[in-house]
Motif scaffolding. Structure first.
Motif, PDB file in Angstrom:
ATOM      1  N   GLY A  44      -4.308  -0.645   5.619  1.00 53.39           N
ATOM      2  CA  GLY A  44      -2.722   0.383   5.267  1.00 53.39           C
ATOM      3  C   GLY A  44      -2.685   0.084   4.319  1.00 53.39           C
ATOM      4  O   GLY A  44      -2.182  -0.578   3.515  1.00 53.39           O
ATOM      5  N   VAL A  45      -3.375   1.255   3.299  1.00 58.42           N
ATOM      6  CA  VAL A  45      -2.644   0.982   1.856  1.00 58.42           C
ATOM      7  C   VAL A  45      -1.917   2.384   2.117  1.00 58.42           C
ATOM      8  O   VAL A  45      -1.157   3.101   0.518  1.00 58.42           O
ATOM      9  CB  VAL A  45      -4.010   1.415   1.195  1.00 58.42           C
ATOM     10  N   GLY A  46      -0.805   3.070   2.181  1.00 57.47           N
ATOM     11  CA  GLY A  46      -0.315   4.207   2.305  1.00 57.47           C
ATOM     12  C   GLY A  46       1.224   3.537   2.421  1.00 57.47           C
ATOM     13  O   GLY A  46       1.504   2.564   2.207  1.00 57.47           O
ATOM     14  N   GLY A  47       1.536   5.026   1.819  1.00 58.40           N
ATOM     15  CA  GLY A  47       3.280   5.110   2.051  1.00 58.40           C
ATOM     16  C   GLY A  47       3.674   3.843   0.699  1.00 58.40           C
ATOM     17  O   GLY A  47       2.928   3.877   0.024  1.00 58.40           O
ATOM     18  N   MET A  48       5.340   3.963   0.794  1.00 53.74           N
ATOM     19  CA  MET A  48       5.696   2.475   0.072  1.00 53.74           C
ATOM     20  C   MET A  48       5.016   1.529  -0.290  1.00 53.74           C
ATOM     21  O   MET A  48       5.044   0.446  -0.937  1.00 53.74           O
ATOM     22  CB  MET A  48       7.398   2.618  -0.068  1.00 53.74           C
ATOM     23  N   MET A  49       5.333   0.360   1.117  1.00 51.74           N
ATOM     24  CA  MET A  49       5.218  -0.962   1.312  1.00 51.74           C
ATOM     25  C   MET A  49       2.997  -0.839   1.679  1.00 51.74           C
ATOM     26  O   MET A  49       2.836  -2.339   0.152  1.00 51.74           O
ATOM     27  CB  MET A  49       4.952  -1.336   2.893  1.00 51.74           C
ATOM     28  N   GLY A  50       2.820   0.088   1.650  1.00 54.37           N
ATOM     29  CA  GLY A  50       1.071  -0.383   1.911  1.00 54.37           C
ATOM     30  C   GLY A  50       0.578  -0.142   0.864  1.00 54.37           C
ATOM     31  O   GLY A  50      -0.422  -1.311  -0.204  1.00 54.37           O
TER      32      GLY A  50
END
Length: 207
Positions: A44-50
């Motif tokens: 999971g490397v997407g969005g703000m957290m990822g």
């Protein structure tokens, strides 16, 4: 247990603490490179957290991101440019199966409903796990993951950086030590969007 820090502890410092905790357990790591760095996989490397979690693990001196995974090819391709030597996957199951002894740890920063399945699969594969909240869907899953972690002998950490601050930890200490007596009522306050609306919708919990 994490050392008490200021209440305004940042996500970066919290994740770095987690990475350091993994690096401090060389006896139960397998793929540490010649520089003594933990071989890590980001799921999971997407969005703000990822993306932020990826950057924080990537920036830690004792951690090397060697594999990345995301179902969204756009996110995956963006991060791959930053770690071109990392192996890429769009299916977390394939990553865990193929990486085998090539990695020591993973972080799980994906939509909530997939936290438990990925975390327990990684733990059973003998990988240290940093998982974002919420960890599980129910208490049964928490107990299953706890038991799996104990059997595997790996290190785990949950991404609850706000709750690891001085104020929250001190409150837990007071309750556990019985310093404030028996707790009869708990009042929860929140200024987050939707908190008041949700309370009005469901009403107070029955006593």
């Amino acid at each position: 247990m994490l050392k008490m820090t200021a209440l305004n502890q940042t996500r970066r410092s919290f994740i770095k603490t987690g990475a350091a905790a993994l690096a401090a357990a060389p006896a139960i790591t397998r793929a540490v490179d010649t520089n003594g760095r933990i071989q890590h996989a980001c799921i999971g490397v997407g969005g703000m957290m990822g993306y932020n979690d990826f950057k924080n693990f990537k920036s830690h001196a004792k951690t090397k991101v060697v594999a990345i995974c995301d179902v969204d090819r756009n996110y995956l391709d963006r991060v791959a440019k930053e770690v071109p030597e990392a192996r890429t996957y769009t299916d977390w199951r394939e990553l865990i199966e193929k990486e085998g002894d090539k990695i020591d740890s993973v972080n799980v920063t994906v939509p909530d409903h997939m936290h438990f399945p990925i975390a327990i699969a990684a733990v059973r594969a003998g990988k240290h796990v940093y998982c974002q909240k919420p960890l599980c869907h129910d208490v049964a899953e928490v107990r299953a993951l706890t038991e799996a972690t104990r059997k595997a002998g790996v290190k785990t950490q949950l991404g609850t950086q706000a709750a690891s601050g001085f104020g929250d930890r001190m409150g837990v200490h007071y309750v556990k030590q019985g310093l404030i007596g028996k707790v009869k009522h708990v009042y929860l306050c929140s200024n987050r969007p939707g908190a008041i609306e949700s309370y009005r919708l469901i009403g107070p919990r029955p006593r």
